[in-house]
Design an enzyme around this catalytic site. Structure first.
Site, PDB file in Angstrom:
ATOM      1  N   ARG A 295      -4.733  -9.559   2.953  1.00  0.00           N
ATOM      2  CA  ARG A 295      -4.327  -9.364   1.564  1.00  0.00           C
ATOM      3  C   ARG A 295      -3.079  -8.496   1.558  1.00  0.00           C
ATOM      4  NH1 ARG A 295      -4.126  -4.618   2.048  1.00  0.00           N
ATOM      5  NH2 ARG A 295      -3.385  -4.551  -0.090  1.00  0.00           N
ATOM      6  N   GLY A 296      -2.504  -8.360   0.362  1.00  0.00           N
ATOM      7  CA  GLY A 296      -1.210  -7.700   0.262  1.00  0.00           C
ATOM      8  C   GLY A 296      -0.153  -8.796   0.260  1.00  0.00           C
TER       9      GLY A 296
ATOM     10  N   ASP B 211       3.439  -7.455  -6.435  1.00  0.00           N
ATOM     11  CA  ASP B 211       3.047  -8.821  -6.064  1.00  0.00           C
ATOM     12  C   ASP B 211       4.033  -9.847  -6.591  1.00  0.00           C
ATOM     13  OD1 ASP B 211       0.442  -7.133  -6.044  1.00  0.00           O
ATOM     14  OD2 ASP B 211       0.130  -8.876  -4.754  1.00  0.00           O
TER      15      ASP B 211
ATOM     16  N   ASN C 150       1.444  -5.903 -10.250  1.00  0.00           N
ATOM     17  CA  ASN C 150       0.872  -5.226  -9.080  1.00  0.00           C
ATOM     18  C   ASN C 150      -0.612  -4.998  -9.354  1.00  0.00           C
ATOM     19  OD1 ASN C 150       1.222  -4.002  -6.437  1.00  0.00           O
ATOM     20  ND2 ASN C 150       0.854  -2.052  -7.430  1.00  0.00           N
ATOM     21  N   LYS C 151      -1.275  -4.406  -8.395  1.00  0.00           N
ATOM     22  CA  LYS C 151      -2.725  -4.212  -8.463  1.00  0.00           C
ATOM     23  C   LYS C 151      -3.156  -3.599  -9.797  1.00  0.00           C
ATOM     24  CE  LYS C 151      -5.163  -5.213  -6.147  1.00  0.00           C
ATOM     25  NZ  LYS C 151      -5.827  -6.526  -6.383  1.00  0.00           N
TER      26      LYS C 151
HETATM   27  O1  MRU Z   1      -5.436  -7.978  -4.120  1.00  0.00           O
HETATM   28  P1  MRU Z   1      -4.536  -7.418  -3.059  1.00  0.00           P
HETATM   29  O2  MRU Z   1      -5.178  -6.388  -2.210  1.00  0.00           O
HETATM   30  O3  MRU Z   1      -3.862  -8.523  -2.261  1.00  0.00           O
HETATM   31  O4  MRU Z   1      -3.383  -6.686  -3.886  1.00  0.00           O
HETATM   32  C1  MRU Z   1      -2.381  -5.995  -3.202  1.00  0.00           C
HETATM   33  C2  MRU Z   1      -1.423  -5.287  -4.064  1.00  0.00           C
HETATM   34  O5  MRU Z   1      -1.500  -5.319  -5.273  1.00  0.00           O
HETATM   35  C3  MRU Z   1      -0.282  -4.599  -3.395  1.00  0.00           C
HETATM   36  O6  MRU Z   1       0.113  -3.477  -4.109  1.00  0.00           O
HETATM   37  C4  MRU Z   1       0.906  -5.565  -3.291  1.00  0.00           C
HETATM   38  O7  MRU Z   1       0.496  -6.793  -2.770  1.00  0.00           O
HETATM   39  C5  MRU Z   1       1.995  -5.033  -2.464  1.00  0.00           C
HETATM   40  S1  MRU Z   1       1.541  -4.969  -0.746  1.00  0.00           S
HETATM   41  C6  MRU Z   1       2.903  -4.435   0.118  1.00  0.00           C
END
Ligand code: MRU
Length: 336
Positions: free
Chosen positions: A51-52, A227, A237-238
């Site tokens: 993820r990320g 994202d 973003n998250k």
């Molecule tokens: O649901 P996830 O864990 O994939 O979400 C990740 C995030 O929101 C991060 O902040 C984003 O992807 C940037 S990672 C460098």
């Protein structure tokens, strides 16, 4: 304590298979999830073993390589990988790059080179953003981050966490706080694991402690990843990022978004046009697999939100820094 500030590589191509450090199990267990075909890569992305935003793009590129090695027609693998998650545009960006290579007649070896280039460029971008972002921070500052944006979420070093790594190394950052990031606990489980492993002193806070922390004067910057950044600078973003930006502005705390240009989506006009992933309510109704909410209860589980550009003080990419982002400034840096 060793002070390496960058010791983790969570996405590893082994020549015939992809190895992913399984993020569902950290920090309890360091287990590798091995993908020998693109279906396993799709599954790993859907289920958050990887993820990320940058990491899922890189993994998907390797998924295309695995499909090519199987000798499959590549349209279906490209489509299935693309549909694995909707919000992080790095996934679509990486697959478009692979698609272009395919259209240019790339064979399996050439596709492997392209996937490796996507991975290597991400690491380089992160190091550059680390320097650019840390330079914005006054020596002795405190920072708050959200979710996990480190080596686990990228090819290595990280985006927002890369700025924190760089700032901790050069003394600009003295205090690091990480929000838990309910419900999946990326902050508690992953960011704290990375920071402890790299010997960077940091303190976990409950997400709900953020405004109180800002009021205390302990943090001068909130530093987050992204994202998808729309053409006007609005940033997905998250979930929880938006409320941090609102609280930061109220308290005079600066707000920095750190993301590679592969996260910028100039084809999406504003944050209103970004699809926000809704995940299973079960992720919210349980903690660590243990149901915590009464049977029969319902939940709403959007896993991203959009921070409007006007609440962002700086967008840091490997191409440079945009302060107080506007559509015009975004166009000047990323327009084609
Ligand atoms: O649901 P996830 O864990 O994939 O979400 C990740 C995030 O929101 C991060 O902040 C984003 O992807 C940037 S990672 C460098």
């Amino acid at each position: 304590m060793t002070m390496t500030y960058d010791s983790i590589r969570a996405v590893q191509w082994l020549g015939d298979r992809l190895r992913l450090l399984d993020q569902r199990l950290l920090p309890r267990e360091e287990r590798w999830f091995e993908c020998r075909d693109y279906r396993q890569v799709t599954q790993a992305i859907k289920e958050l073993a990887v993820r990320g935003a940058p990491a899922i793009g890189i993994a998907a590129a390797w998924g295309v390589v695995l499909a090519a090695r199987e000798g499959l027609p590549l349209d279906a693998p490209l489509a299935e990988l693309r549909a694995a998650r909707p919000t992080a545009v790095n996934l679509m960006w990486a697959l478009d790059r692979m698609k272009t290579a395919i259209a240019q007649g790339a064979d399996t070896t050439a596709l492997e080179r392209e996937a490796q280039a996507i991975q290597d460029e991400d690491l380089q971008a992160n190091r550059r953003m680390g320097d650019l972002g840390a330079a914005l921070i006054s020596p002795g500052s405190g920072v708050l981050t959200h979710c996990n944006t480190g080596s686990l979420a990228t090819a290595g070093f990280g985006t927002a966490l890369g700025v924190i790594r760089a700032g901790a190394a050069n003394g600009r950052i003295e205090r690091v706080y990480a929000g838990e990031t309910r419900p999946w606990q990326q902050g508690a489980r992953l960011t704290m694991w990375e920071l402890v492993r790299d010997g960077i002193p940091a303190r976990l806070i409950a997400d709900s402690a953020a405004a109180h922390l800002m009021r205390s004067g302990e943090v001068q910057w909130v530093i987050v990843g992204a994202d998808r950044i729309a053409a006007n600078g609005d940033t997905a973003n998250k979930i929880g990022t938006y409320q941090l930006a609102i609280a930061a502005r109220h308290h005079g705390v600066k707000f920095m978004v750190v993301a590679p240009s592969s996260t910028v989506d100039m084809a999406t006009a504003s944050g209103d046009d970004i699809e926000i992933e809704l995940r299973d309510a079960a992720e919210l109704l349980s903690v660590g697999g243990q149901r915590t909410v009464v049977e029969g209860a319902e939940a709403w589980n959007p896993v991203f939100d959009v921070t409007p550009a006007e609440l962002i003080d700086a967008i840091v990419t490997e191409r440079g820094v945009i302060e107080r982002p506007t559509a015009a400034a975004m166009q000047a840096m990323f327009g084609r």
